[in-house]
Motif scaffolding. Structure first.
Motif, short mmCIF file in Angstrom:
data_model
loop_
_atom_site.label_atom_id
_atom_site.label_comp_id
_atom_site.label_asym_id
_atom_site.label_seq_id
_atom_site.Cartn_x
_atom_site.Cartn_y
_atom_site.Cartn_z
N GLY A 86 23.81 8.13 55.59
CA GLY A 86 22.86 7.77 54.52
C GLY A 86 21.33 7.85 54.81
N SER A 87 20.99 8.18 56.17
CA SER A 87 19.51 8.74 56.29
C SER A 87 19.29 9.79 55.43
CB SER A 87 19.40 8.99 57.78
OG SER A 87 19.79 7.65 58.44
N THR A 88 17.82 9.75 55.12
CA THR A 88 17.61 10.75 54.23
C THR A 88 16.04 11.32 54.59
OG1 THR A 88 16.20 9.10 52.93
CG2 THR A 88 18.52 9.80 52.00
N VAL B 53 20.01 17.51 58.38
CA VAL B 53 20.03 18.85 58.87
C VAL B 53 19.19 19.56 58.14
CG1 VAL B 53 21.45 21.00 59.33
CG2 VAL B 53 22.41 18.64 59.52
N LEU B 54 18.20 20.36 58.74
CA LEU B 54 17.09 21.10 57.95
C LEU B 54 17.23 22.57 57.86
CD1 LEU B 54 15.82 18.07 58.14
CD2 LEU B 54 13.43 19.28 58.32
N ASP B 55 18.11 22.85 58.81
CA ASP B 55 18.12 24.39 59.25
C ASP B 55 19.32 24.79 58.44
OD1 ASP B 55 18.83 26.38 62.23
OD2 ASP B 55 18.20 26.78 59.93
N SER B 56 19.03 25.77 57.38
CA SER B 56 20.00 26.17 56.55
C SER B 56 21.33 26.88 57.15
CB SER B 56 19.73 27.31 55.50
OG SER B 56 18.94 28.25 56.08
N SER B 57 20.68 27.67 58.59
CA SER B 57 21.65 28.30 59.36
C SER B 57 22.72 27.17 60.01
CB SER B 57 21.38 29.09 60.39
OG SER B 57 20.60 28.27 61.30
N SER B 58 22.68 25.86 60.08
CA SER B 58 23.60 24.96 60.62
C SER B 58 24.53 24.67 59.57
CB SER B 58 22.62 23.98 60.99
OG SER B 58 21.87 24.12 62.19
N GLY C 83 8.54 10.97 46.68
CA GLY C 83 8.06 10.32 45.64
C GLY C 83 8.75 10.75 44.09
N ARG C 84 9.43 12.02 43.95
CA ARG C 84 10.06 12.49 42.68
C ARG C 84 11.42 12.68 42.83
NH1 ARG C 84 8.40 17.11 40.94
NH2 ARG C 84 8.38 18.30 43.01
N PHE C 85 12.04 13.04 44.04
CA PHE C 85 13.50 13.28 44.26
C PHE C 85 14.13 12.14 45.00
CE2 PHE C 85 12.77 18.09 43.74
CZ PHE C 85 12.32 18.11 42.79
N THR C 86 15.21 11.89 44.60
CA THR C 86 16.14 11.05 45.44
C THR C 86 17.57 11.64 45.76
OG1 THR C 86 14.94 8.92 44.38
CG2 THR C 86 16.89 8.64 45.62
N ILE C 87 17.74 11.56 46.77
CA ILE C 87 19.15 11.97 47.26
C ILE C 87 19.99 10.87 47.67
CG2 ILE C 87 18.43 12.48 49.82
CD1 ILE C 87 20.47 14.86 49.77
N SER C 88 21.21 11.02 47.40
CA SER C 88 22.10 9.95 47.38
C SER C 88 23.57 10.45 47.55
CB SER C 88 22.11 8.71 46.36
OG SER C 88 22.32 9.29 45.01
N VAL D 281 15.18 27.50 50.29
CA VAL D 281 14.28 26.57 51.06
C VAL D 281 15.17 24.98 51.11
CG1 VAL D 281 12.09 27.63 50.93
CG2 VAL D 281 12.62 26.09 49.39
N PHE D 282 14.91 24.60 52.13
CA PHE D 282 15.38 23.08 52.04
C PHE D 282 14.62 22.18 51.20
CE2 PHE D 282 17.52 19.57 54.08
CZ PHE D 282 16.49 18.52 54.02
N VAL D 283 15.17 21.16 50.48
CA VAL D 283 14.35 20.19 49.64
C VAL D 283 14.74 18.79 49.97
CG1 VAL D 283 14.28 19.63 47.23
CG2 VAL D 283 14.71 21.82 47.60
N ALA D 284 15.76 18.37 50.13
CA ALA D 284 16.23 17.08 50.59
C ALA D 284 17.47 17.11 51.50
CB ALA D 284 15.93 16.09 49.42
N GLY D 285 17.74 16.37 52.17
CA GLY D 285 19.28 15.89 53.04
C GLY D 285 19.40 14.80 53.38
N ILE D 286 20.93 14.30 53.54
CA ILE D 286 21.39 13.22 53.80
C ILE D 286 22.25 13.33 54.75
CG2 ILE D 286 23.19 13.18 51.90
CD1 ILE D 286 22.42 10.21 51.25
N SER D 287 22.22 12.41 55.77
CA SER D 287 23.18 12.22 56.87
C SER D 287 24.37 11.61 56.32
CB SER D 287 22.59 11.38 57.99
OG SER D 287 22.39 10.07 57.96
N ARG D 288 25.33 11.50 57.49
CA ARG D 288 26.51 10.86 57.13
C ARG D 288 26.55 9.49 56.79
NH1 ARG D 288 29.61 13.03 62.83
NH2 ARG D 288 29.81 15.15 62.21
#
Length: 123
Positions: A55-57, A104-109, A65-70, A46-53
């Motif tokens: 820096g959008s998250t 991107v949330l979809d794993s197939s992408s 509130g617990r995880f931070t992607i960077s 399953v998807f947990v977190a994502g970041i765009s080119r």
């Protein structure tokens, strides 16, 4: 071609923290959206977190509130800082890269996947 290598997993007590790293090869890594996924035993990935080119998250509710992607494009690395870990966070964590705009949330992408790093949270 992008090669992804995750690191930083381990065994931690509930309430503890870990920082996962996703190191990438390739000069164009900054042009990829990156996501962190996890797969618990007997469950789907399953998807947990994502970041765009740029820096959008985006986070799933359980991570907010617990995880931070960077990302540090100079180091070709994406991080997932995980605080206040819970036993239900126990899983194999994967990073993936997608040649797409936005988060991107979809794993197939996703075009490329790492081998995963194990996170185990004891109660």
């Amino acid at each position: 071609q992008v090669r992804l290598v995750e690191s930083g997993g381990g065994l931690v007590q509930a309430g503890g923290s870990l920082r996962l790293s996703c190191a990438a090869s390739g000069r164009t890594f900054s042009r990829y959206a990156v996501g962190w996924f996890r797969q618990a035993p007997g469950k789907e990935r399953v998807f947990v977190a994502g970041i765009s080119r740029i820096g959008s998250t985006y986070y799933v509710d359980s991570a907010k509130g617990r995880f931070t992607i960077s990302r540090d494009n100079a180091k070709n690395t994406v991080y997932l800082q995980m605080n206040n870990l819970k036993p239900e966070d126990t899983a194999l964590y994967y990073c993936a890269a997608a040649w797409r705009e936005g988060v991107v949330l979809d794993s197939s992408s996703y075009n490329y996947w790492g081998q995963g790093t194990q996170v185990t949270v004891s109660s």
